[in-house]
Design an enzyme around this catalytic site. Structure first.
Site, PDB file in Angstrom:
ATOM      1  CE1 TYR A 236      -3.173   2.980   0.737  1.00  0.00           C
ATOM      2  CE2 TYR A 236      -2.595   2.816   3.063  1.00  0.00           C
ATOM      3  CZ  TYR A 236      -3.255   3.457   2.029  1.00  0.00           C
ATOM      4  OH  TYR A 236      -3.996   4.574   2.295  1.00  0.00           O
TER       5      TYR A 236
ATOM      6  CB  SER B 266       3.981   2.275  13.517  1.00  0.00           C
ATOM      7  OG  SER B 266       2.684   2.396  14.053  1.00  0.00           O
ATOM      8  CB  ALA B 267       1.675   6.655  15.743  1.00  0.00           C
TER       9      ALA B 267
ATOM     10  CE1 TYR C 194       3.424  -3.499  12.275  1.00  0.00           C
ATOM     11  CE2 TYR C 194       2.193  -2.056  13.746  1.00  0.00           C
ATOM     12  CZ  TYR C 194       2.886  -2.258  12.567  1.00  0.00           C
ATOM     13  OH  TYR C 194       3.058  -1.210  11.697  1.00  0.00           O
TER      14      TYR C 194
ATOM     15  CE  LYS D 102       6.506  -1.538  11.666  1.00  0.00           C
ATOM     16  NZ  LYS D 102       7.187  -1.610  10.374  1.00  0.00           N
TER      17      LYS D 102
ATOM     18  CG  LEU E 265     -12.584   4.116  10.687  1.00  0.00           C
ATOM     19  CD1 LEU E 265     -13.807   3.404  11.235  1.00  0.00           C
ATOM     20  CD2 LEU E 265     -12.381   5.457  11.402  1.00  0.00           C
TER      21      LEU E 265
ATOM     22  N   GLY F 123      -7.175  -2.727  23.752  1.00  0.00           N
ATOM     23  CA  GLY F 123      -5.880  -2.187  23.306  1.00  0.00           C
ATOM     24  C   GLY F 123      -5.972  -0.829  22.633  1.00  0.00           C
ATOM     25  CG  ASP F 124      -8.851   0.608  19.633  1.00  0.00           C
ATOM     26  OD1 ASP F 124      -7.816   0.169  19.077  1.00  0.00           O
ATOM     27  OD2 ASP F 124      -9.959   0.645  19.076  1.00  0.00           O
TER      28      ASP F 124
HETATM   29  P1  NAD Z   1       1.541  -3.718   3.035  1.00  0.00           P
HETATM   30  O1  NAD Z   1       1.285  -5.037   3.656  1.00  0.00           O
HETATM   31  O2  NAD Z   1       0.571  -3.208   2.037  1.00  0.00           O
HETATM   32  O3  NAD Z   1       3.004  -3.705   2.382  1.00  0.00           O
HETATM   33  C1  NAD Z   1       4.058  -4.498   2.858  1.00  0.00           C
HETATM   34  C2  NAD Z   1       4.669  -5.217   1.665  1.00  0.00           C
HETATM   35  O4  NAD Z   1       5.778  -5.990   2.114  1.00  0.00           O
HETATM   36  C3  NAD Z   1       3.702  -6.182   0.969  1.00  0.00           C
HETATM   37  O5  NAD Z   1       3.704  -5.926  -0.416  1.00  0.00           O
HETATM   38  C4  NAD Z   1       4.262  -7.570   1.287  1.00  0.00           C
HETATM   39  O6  NAD Z   1       4.016  -8.491   0.247  1.00  0.00           O
HETATM   40  C5  NAD Z   1       5.736  -7.266   1.449  1.00  0.00           C
HETATM   41  N1  NAD Z   1       6.472  -8.201   2.309  1.00  0.00           N
HETATM   42  C6  NAD Z   1       6.133  -8.620   3.559  1.00  0.00           C
HETATM   43  N2  NAD Z   1       7.082  -9.443   4.046  1.00  0.00           N
HETATM   44  C7  NAD Z   1       8.036  -9.541   3.080  1.00  0.00           C
HETATM   45  C8  NAD Z   1       9.267 -10.234   2.982  1.00  0.00           C
HETATM   46  N3  NAD Z   1       9.711 -11.023   3.983  1.00  0.00           N
HETATM   47  N4  NAD Z   1      10.008 -10.105   1.854  1.00  0.00           N
HETATM   48  C9  NAD Z   1       9.582  -9.331   0.825  1.00  0.00           C
HETATM   49  N5  NAD Z   1       8.414  -8.646   0.864  1.00  0.00           N
HETATM   50  C10 NAD Z   1       7.656  -8.748   1.980  1.00  0.00           C
HETATM   51  O7  NAD Z   1       1.719  -2.660   4.233  1.00  0.00           O
HETATM   52  P2  NAD Z   1       1.765  -1.077   4.193  1.00  0.00           P
HETATM   53  O8  NAD Z   1       0.521  -0.548   4.790  1.00  0.00           O
HETATM   54  O9  NAD Z   1       2.213  -0.606   2.861  1.00  0.00           O
HETATM   55  O10 NAD Z   1       2.911  -0.838   5.281  1.00  0.00           O
HETATM   56  C11 NAD Z   1       4.277  -0.701   4.906  1.00  0.00           C
HETATM   57  C12 NAD Z   1       5.104  -0.549   6.160  1.00  0.00           C
HETATM   58  O11 NAD Z   1       4.623   0.563   6.909  1.00  0.00           O
HETATM   59  C13 NAD Z   1       5.044  -1.755   7.099  1.00  0.00           C
HETATM   60  O12 NAD Z   1       6.332  -1.956   7.638  1.00  0.00           O
HETATM   61  C14 NAD Z   1       4.082  -1.323   8.171  1.00  0.00           C
HETATM   62  O13 NAD Z   1       4.347  -1.942   9.396  1.00  0.00           O
HETATM   63  C15 NAD Z   1       4.365   0.177   8.247  1.00  0.00           C
HETATM   64  N6  NAD Z   1       3.211   0.950   8.777  1.00  0.00           N
HETATM   65  C16 NAD Z   1       2.003   0.833   8.176  1.00  0.00           C
HETATM   66  C17 NAD Z   1       0.909   1.539   8.710  1.00  0.00           C
HETATM   67  C18 NAD Z   1      -0.449   1.406   8.087  1.00  0.00           C
HETATM   68  O14 NAD Z   1      -1.434   1.742   8.762  1.00  0.00           O
HETATM   69  N7  NAD Z   1      -0.590   0.986   6.842  1.00  0.00           N
HETATM   70  C19 NAD Z   1       1.079   2.356   9.842  1.00  0.00           C
HETATM   71  C20 NAD Z   1       2.353   2.461  10.403  1.00  0.00           C
HETATM   72  C21 NAD Z   1       3.434   1.743   9.858  1.00  0.00           C
HETATM   73  N1  UFG Z   2     -12.502   1.598  14.513  1.00  0.00           N
HETATM   74  C1  UFG Z   2     -13.859   1.358  14.596  1.00  0.00           C
HETATM   75  N2  UFG Z   2     -14.369   0.338  13.852  1.00  0.00           N
HETATM   76  C2  UFG Z   2     -13.594  -0.445  13.042  1.00  0.00           C
HETATM   77  C3  UFG Z   2     -12.204  -0.188  12.962  1.00  0.00           C
HETATM   78  C4  UFG Z   2     -11.683   0.844  13.724  1.00  0.00           C
HETATM   79  O1  UFG Z   2     -14.577   2.039  15.329  1.00  0.00           O
HETATM   80  O2  UFG Z   2     -14.126  -1.362  12.396  1.00  0.00           O
HETATM   81  C5  UFG Z   2     -11.946   2.727  15.300  1.00  0.00           C
HETATM   82  C6  UFG Z   2     -10.893   2.313  16.302  1.00  0.00           C
HETATM   83  O3  UFG Z   2     -11.494   1.946  17.515  1.00  0.00           O
HETATM   84  C7  UFG Z   2     -10.047   3.588  16.398  1.00  0.00           C
HETATM   85  C8  UFG Z   2     -10.141   4.185  14.993  1.00  0.00           C
HETATM   86  O4  UFG Z   2     -11.287   3.601  14.394  1.00  0.00           O
HETATM   87  O5  UFG Z   2     -10.641   4.492  17.291  1.00  0.00           O
HETATM   88  C9  UFG Z   2      -8.926   3.882  14.119  1.00  0.00           C
HETATM   89  O6  UFG Z   2      -8.701   2.474  14.121  1.00  0.00           O
HETATM   90  P1  UFG Z   2      -7.681   1.781  13.094  1.00  0.00           P
HETATM   91  O7  UFG Z   2      -7.709   0.324  13.356  1.00  0.00           O
HETATM   92  O8  UFG Z   2      -7.953   2.246  11.720  1.00  0.00           O
HETATM   93  O9  UFG Z   2      -6.277   2.427  13.499  1.00  0.00           O
HETATM   94  P2  UFG Z   2      -5.465   2.356  14.867  1.00  0.00           P
HETATM   95  O10 UFG Z   2      -5.154   3.768  15.227  1.00  0.00           O
HETATM   96  O11 UFG Z   2      -6.144   1.545  15.876  1.00  0.00           O
HETATM   97  O12 UFG Z   2      -4.183   1.560  14.443  1.00  0.00           O
HETATM   98  C10 UFG Z   2      -3.382   1.990  13.351  1.00  0.00           C
HETATM   99  C11 UFG Z   2      -2.679   0.801  12.717  1.00  0.00           C
HETATM  100  C12 UFG Z   2      -1.690   0.208  13.667  1.00  0.00           C
HETATM  101  C13 UFG Z   2      -0.765   1.249  14.188  1.00  0.00           C
HETATM  102  C14 UFG Z   2      -1.555   2.406  14.781  1.00  0.00           C
HETATM  103  C15 UFG Z   2      -0.665   3.527  15.208  1.00  0.00           C
HETATM  104  O13 UFG Z   2      -3.612  -0.196  12.376  1.00  0.00           O
HETATM  105  O14 UFG Z   2      -0.907  -0.726  12.978  1.00  0.00           O
HETATM  106  O15 UFG Z   2      -2.457   2.916  13.793  1.00  0.00           O
HETATM  107  O16 UFG Z   2       0.120   3.912  14.109  1.00  0.00           O
HETATM  108  F1  UFG Z   2      -0.002   0.707  15.143  1.00  0.00           F
END
Ligand code: NAD
Ligand code: UFG
Length: 343
Positions: free
Chosen positions: A11, A130-131, A154, A158, A205, A299-300
């Site tokens: 993504y 990540s936050a 997770y 990080k 969400l 955990g939220d």
């Molecule tokens: P994503 O799952 O869409 O992208 C991760 C990609 O890494 C995928 O394409 C997957 O196929 C690939 N991958 C996983 N393990 C692998 C491996 N061992 N070798 C090669 N490829 C591998 O996730 P994203 O949302 O794009 O997130 C990217 C990064 O940002 C992650 O490290 C995630 O923890 C971090 N992050 C994401 C969010 C979020 O809400 N999306 C928030 C904070 C941090």
């Molecule tokens: N929520 C709902 N209904 C749902 C999903 C979420 O009410 O079906 C609420 C949650 O309770 C929260 C808000 O929407 O209040 C956001 O929830 P998300 O799951 O979208 O996001 P989080 O902030 O809980 O977590 C995200 C990532 C985590 C990361 C975190 C801090 O999923 O990986 O942000 O960066 F660790």
């Protein structure tokens, strides 16, 4: 100038690939497609008009990573690859420690080996943190010096990787590392060709809301309306994935320009509640988003938003897109691709 994107088909990686091309870089995508689809590469070509190099394989395979670093000689690496589902990490902790921590160790060792062979280019890395490393923050907005903690494997992974990067930089000042703590990435490229494509039932969400609006799910469960927030629902710092992508370009430019290693928040500095998101999405899509109030999700935290001032000062970066734009772009992606990349 080549930039290696581990997890570049995912993504955030796919949006960053577009931003890098627009900034004149040449991204090389490394991905094993564990959580993405090869069709992403075709979509990227349609958006940018350029064919991107793909290295299909696993970042855990250190010798293979060394080999591709020697072949491509990237000036920088962005490490996105990893697993990211909080709930799954509680059920399958070893998967997260292996892939996330093991993947980072493997990449860093490969970079170190190749750097030792040719010390002329400093090893330069941008890492997706990540936050979540702030745990339950004592107050908002959150600055980078807040104490860190973890509540699930997770988040723990990080935190360990951040510490590993600090130790590496302390041991070897040649390393240039930018650690980016993302808040809540949402939205999609305005073309509607790439976006978030969660497997199974979305945990987050925004993808859940988009699937309700498109009619794939009946209603949204709002996890708690008794938080100490203006409307009682959880408040988060939603950031458009395009702004996040621009943050990676700014981070790389800063490091490649000789900047010191840094850790910064990437957020907007504004908090929005769950109901704010529901209403903004209804406006953007013209569709109703029925919801029910459900118990709090374990955990939220009540509220979480960034102070993004350090990123602005160090990187000259700031988020620009509004919640309405995030919803409009998420809707364009979802309505044009109701089954994601699976057609
Ligand atoms: P994503 O799952 O869409 O992208 C991760 C990609 O890494 C995928 O394409 C997957 O196929 C690939 N991958 C996983 N393990 C692998 C491996 N061992 N070798 C090669 N490829 C591998 O996730 P994203 O949302 O794009 O997130 C990217 C990064 O940002 C992650 O490290 C995630 O923890 C971090 N992050 C994401 C969010 C979020 O809400 N999306 C928030 C904070 C941090
Ligand atoms: N929520 C709902 N209904 C749902 C999903 C979420 O009410 O079906 C609420 C949650 O309770 C929260 C808000 O929407 O209040 C956001 O929830 P998300 O799951 O979208 O996001 P989080 O902030 O809980 O977590 C995200 C990532 C985590 C990361 C975190 C801090 O999923 O990986 O942000 O960066 F660790």
């Amino acid at each position: 100038m080549k930039i290696l994107l581990t997890g570049g088909a995912g993504y955030i990686g796919s949006h960053t690939a577009v931003a890098l091309i627009e900034a004149g870089f040449e991204p090389v995508v490394l991905d094993n497609f564990a959580n993405s689809h090869p069709v992403v590469l075709e979509r990227l070509q349609r958006i940018t008009g350029q064919t991107m190099a793909l290295e299909r394989g696993d970042v855990l395979d250190t010798h293979w990573v060394e080999d591709l670093l020697r072949r491509h000689r990237p000036v920088g690496v962005v490490h996105f690859a990893g697993d990211k589902a909080v709930g799954e990490s509680v059920a399958l902790p070893l998967k997260y420690f292996h892939n996330n921590i093991g993947g980072a160790v493997s990449l860093l060792r490969a970079m170190q080996t190749v750097h030792a062979e040719d010390p002329s280019t400093p090893p330069t890395l941008v890492f997706s943190s990540s936050a979540t490393v702030y745990g339950d923050p004592a107050s908002v907005p959150i600055t980078e010096d807040f104490p860190r903690s973890h509540t699930n494997p997770y988040g723990h992974s990080k935190l360990v990787i951040e510490d590993m990067l600090s130790a590496l930089c302390a041991a070897n000042p040649a390393w240039r590392v930018g650690t980016l703590r993302y808040f809540n990435p949402v939205g999609a490229h305005p073309s509607g060709l790439i976006g978030e494509d969660p497997a199974g039932i979305p945990n987050n969400l925004m993808p859940y809301v988009t699937q309700v609006a498109v009619g794939q799910r009946e209603h949204l469960n709002v996890y708690g309306n008794d938080y100490p927030t203006p409307d009682g629902t959880g408040v988060r710092d939603y950031i458009h994935v395009q702004d996040l992508a621009a943050g990676h370009v700014a981070a790389l430019k800063t490091l490649l320009g000789g900047g010191e290693s840094f850790t910064v928040n990437l957020g907007t500095g504004k908090g929005h509640s769950v109901l704010d998101v529901v209403h903004a999405f209804e406006k953007a899509s013209g569709r109703p988003v029925p919801y029910q109030i459900a118990p709090r999700r374990p955990g939220d935290v009540a509220q979480c938003w960034a102070d993004p001032a350090l990123a602005q000062r160090l990187l000259g970066w700031q988020a620009r897109h509004t919640l309405d734009e995030m919803c409009a772009d998420a809707w364009r992606w979802q309505s044009g691709n109701p089954n994601g990349y699976r057609g």
